[in-house]
Design a protein around this motif. Structure first.
Motif, PDB file in Angstrom:
ATOM      1  N   ALA A  16      15.512   0.761  35.846  1.00 28.85           N
ATOM      2  CA  ALA A  16      14.277   0.556  36.606  1.00 28.85           C
ATOM      3  C   ALA A  16      14.250  -0.837  37.237  1.00 28.85           C
ATOM      4  CB  ALA A  16      13.074   0.746  35.694  1.00 28.85           C
ATOM      5  N   ALA A  17      14.835  -1.825  36.563  1.00 30.17           N
ATOM      6  CA  ALA A  17      14.892  -3.167  37.152  1.00 30.17           C
ATOM      7  C   ALA A  17      15.776  -3.159  38.399  1.00 30.17           C
ATOM      8  CB  ALA A  17      15.416  -4.164  36.122  1.00 30.17           C
ATOM      9  N   ALA A  18      16.928  -2.477  38.318  1.00 30.77           N
ATOM     10  CA  ALA A  18      17.794  -2.382  39.497  1.00 30.77           C
ATOM     11  C   ALA A  18      17.096  -1.634  40.625  1.00 30.77           C
ATOM     12  CB  ALA A  18      19.096  -1.680  39.112  1.00 30.77           C
TER      13      ALA A  18
ATOM     14  N   LEU B  20      20.445   4.570  34.260  1.00 32.00           N
ATOM     15  CA  LEU B  20      21.102   3.276  34.469  1.00 32.00           C
ATOM     16  C   LEU B  20      22.145   3.385  35.576  1.00 32.00           C
ATOM     17  CD1 LEU B  20      21.569   0.366  33.553  1.00 32.00           C
ATOM     18  CD2 LEU B  20      23.277   1.230  31.975  1.00 32.00           C
ATOM     19  N   ALA B  21      22.903   4.485  35.605  1.00 28.32           N
ATOM     20  CA  ALA B  21      23.900   4.673  36.658  1.00 28.32           C
ATOM     21  C   ALA B  21      23.235   4.747  38.024  1.00 28.32           C
ATOM     22  CB  ALA B  21      24.704   5.940  36.383  1.00 28.32           C
ATOM     23  N   ALA B  22      22.061   5.379  38.085  1.00 30.55           N
ATOM     24  CA  ALA B  22      21.355   5.451  39.361  1.00 30.55           C
ATOM     25  C   ALA B  22      20.898   4.067  39.806  1.00 30.55           C
ATOM     26  CB  ALA B  22      20.161   6.381  39.246  1.00 30.55           C
ATOM     27  N   GLY B  23      20.446   3.245  38.878  1.00 32.07           N
ATOM     28  CA  GLY B  23      20.028   1.894  39.246  1.00 32.07           C
ATOM     29  C   GLY B  23      21.190   1.074  39.768  1.00 32.07           C
ATOM     30  N   VAL B  24      22.332   1.167  39.086  1.00 30.81           N
ATOM     31  CA  VAL B  24      23.520   0.437  39.543  1.00 30.81           C
ATOM     32  C   VAL B  24      23.959   0.933  40.917  1.00 30.81           C
ATOM     33  CG1 VAL B  24      25.935  -0.011  39.031  1.00 30.81           C
ATOM     34  CG2 VAL B  24      24.258  -0.111  37.217  1.00 30.81           C
TER      35      VAL B  24
END
Lengths: 86, 107
Positions: A16-18, B20-24
């Motif tokens: 969510a931060a990214a 997390l993979a989507a954020g990256v």
């Protein structure tokens, strides 16, 4: 189960931060629309994880509302910023 | 912890890893269509895994109804929203002038 919850919330927070970084930085409005949609999905994941770990299923309607809300926001942004607003 | 709880925990962790993979991917990829490709993983598979974890934790019909409804509405609305965003992005990208200014000749 609490350790699983902590790890899941940590991973969701990093994602969510990214996504928030892309939401603020995104060069076009469509990037922001995509980031908002992903953020809504992450909120759904966090709500589901909370429901599983705390054994409290009273937030099931929140999942439905979040799903339809993300759809309306993304589609309206795509309609309004289709041709302009670089 | 029973076997169902272990399966629910595995589904939760897998859905979080997809988020997390989507954020990256949203940070690393360059164009809007690439970011859409990265962002659809938690939108469909991550949410479905979390809903499956919720059903595995309490496998009754009373919870299966709203979970199925949420899963179906998520799949249908995400596809339609992705279509709208991709069409808008493609229309704007194809209407923009090319970067190099000349067509490549390969003869």
């Amino acid at each position: 189960m609490t350790a699983v919850y902590m790890v899941a919330i940590g991973l969701l927070s990093c994602g969510a931060a990214a996504t928030l970084f892309r939401l603020g930085r995104g060069p076009s409005m469509l990037d922001r629309a995509v980031a908002l949609d992903v953020l809504t999905a992450m909120a759904m994941c966090g709500t589901g994880a909370f429901a599983v770990v705390m054994d409290d299923y009273s937030d099931l309607p929140i999942l439905l509302v979040l799903s339809l809300l993300g759809f309306v926001g993304s589609v309206s942004l795509a309609r309004f910023f289709s041709g302009s607003s670089r | 912890m029973s076997a169902l709880d272990v399966a629910a925990a595995a589904c939760l962790l897998l859905g979080s890893v997809l988020a997390l993979a989507a954020g990256v991917g949203l940070v690393r990829f360059r164009t809007t269509l690439d970011r859409m490709h990265a962002g659809t993983k938690p939108q469909v598979l991550g949410v479905l895994l979390v809903l499956l974890a919720m059903w595995l934790h309490r496998p009754t019909w009373a919870t299966a109804g709203p979970l199925l409804l949420a899963g179906f509405s998520q799949v249908i609305t995400v596809s339609v929203a992705a279509y709208m965003v991709a069409r808008a992005s493609y229309a704007r990208g194809s209407s923009a002038p090319p970067d190099d200014g000349s067509a490549p000749s390969d003869d």
